[in-house]
Design a protein around this motif. Sequence first.
Motif, short mmCIF file in Angstrom:
data_model
loop_
_atom_site.label_atom_id
_atom_site.label_comp_id
_atom_site.label_asym_id
_atom_site.label_seq_id
_atom_site.Cartn_x
_atom_site.Cartn_y
_atom_site.Cartn_z
N THR A 38 35.07 38.04 45.12
CA THR A 38 35.83 38.40 43.91
C THR A 38 36.07 37.18 43.04
O THR A 38 35.91 37.22 41.82
N LEU A 39 36.44 36.06 43.67
CA LEU A 39 36.72 34.83 42.92
C LEU A 39 35.46 34.29 42.23
O LEU A 39 35.52 33.77 41.12
N LYS A 74 50.10 33.78 46.59
CA LYS A 74 50.62 32.92 45.53
C LYS A 74 49.44 32.26 44.82
O LYS A 74 48.51 31.77 45.47
N VAL A 75 49.49 32.23 43.49
CA VAL A 75 48.43 31.63 42.69
C VAL A 75 48.95 30.31 42.11
O VAL A 75 49.98 30.29 41.44
N ILE A 85 51.93 37.59 43.96
CA ILE A 85 51.47 38.98 44.07
C ILE A 85 52.21 39.62 45.24
O ILE A 85 52.06 39.20 46.39
N ASN A 86 53.00 40.63 44.94
CA ASN A 86 53.81 41.28 45.97
C ASN A 86 52.97 42.21 46.85
O ASN A 86 51.86 42.61 46.48
N ILE A 97 44.81 41.19 38.68
CA ILE A 97 45.99 40.33 38.57
C ILE A 97 45.57 38.87 38.52
O ILE A 97 46.07 38.09 37.70
N ILE A 98 44.65 38.48 39.41
CA ILE A 98 44.18 37.09 39.43
C ILE A 98 43.46 36.74 38.14
O ILE A 98 43.67 35.67 37.54
N TYR A 99 42.60 37.65 37.66
CA TYR A 99 41.85 37.41 36.42
C TYR A 99 42.81 37.19 35.26
O TYR A 99 42.67 36.24 34.49
#
Length: 332
Positions: A38-39, A74-75, A85-86, A97-99
């Motif tokens: 994904t990353l 955690k980012v 991110i919960n 969310i990461i994007y």
Amino acid sequence: MDEITEETFKYTKKIDTLELQICPELTNKDFLTNLTNTLKDIRKNIFDTYGVPIPPVKITCCEEPFSNPEVQIKVFIIGYCIQEINKNKKTDEIPDIIYNTIKHNLARCITSSTIEKIYEEVQKDNPTLITTLKSFTDSYAAVRRVLKELVANYIPLHNMPLIFESIVDCYARFGIDKKSYCRLVYFARMELAPTFITCLLNSKREFLFFKVSEEILKYLRETNIDIFERDFLEPLSKEIKKVLEDNPYLPLVLDVNEELRQYYHYKLIFFIPDLKVICKYEVDKANDFSPFEKKLIKTIDIPIPKKEEPTEKKKFVKKTPWIKKLSKKFKK
């Protein structure tokens, strides 16, 4: 090179641009494999869209739960935690969310090592341009400022030689000090306007034109900033959100200078993170380069708040006898 030393390089190399810390429950092979893939896709998408190279992401698997047990990921960007991110978020929601976290913090990804690599790439094809750019005082800080401002507005950095040429041209014409960075950004945006506005049009987007009246500008200069945000910016953001319900990601066009455009952008981005704030002169420049039909979606008119009425005069209070006596005593 200006403002950069070997010590700076040593320091930046120790800091990961992007890092994910995951809770112990997620440390299984399948999840880590999917997250890694994904990353890779996110980094490629970010570069293809905005031209910002994101280095390989560091993934840290914590042995103990986070202090907040509800957090699963955690980012971190440049050592700072910018997103948690919960556990109520589903696995398929995590990539988006990461994007979006990276997209909304792209300016932080413009580090010293990033700019050095960009310099090296451009120098291969145009060594004279980079030599000239490096010759100006504080050129490194200026380039970093311009690139950060552009990506903060989601303007792609694909045409880096053109951005550098605009900076060199601005230096040659005016000379630059710390107070005139807005002029550097203005030149770069003007050169890129035909490209990034054409991309907006090709994505079938329309523009929301907002005329900033002289009365509003005068009010902005004279009023207290907290009152201005309460009485003007918040109503403006609500009106824009109403328009965006039917026209998602609509670019906002302001008929103001670069300094005020930056002000509006940084104030409104907290209300509308994906909003693109551009200036009317940029639309005109793009239209001169390749004519297109400009459509006025809606005119937003935010009334200037009336000045607060002066407080009423205090009503006369009849003095009590003991106060009268005390007054006479002091008079004597």
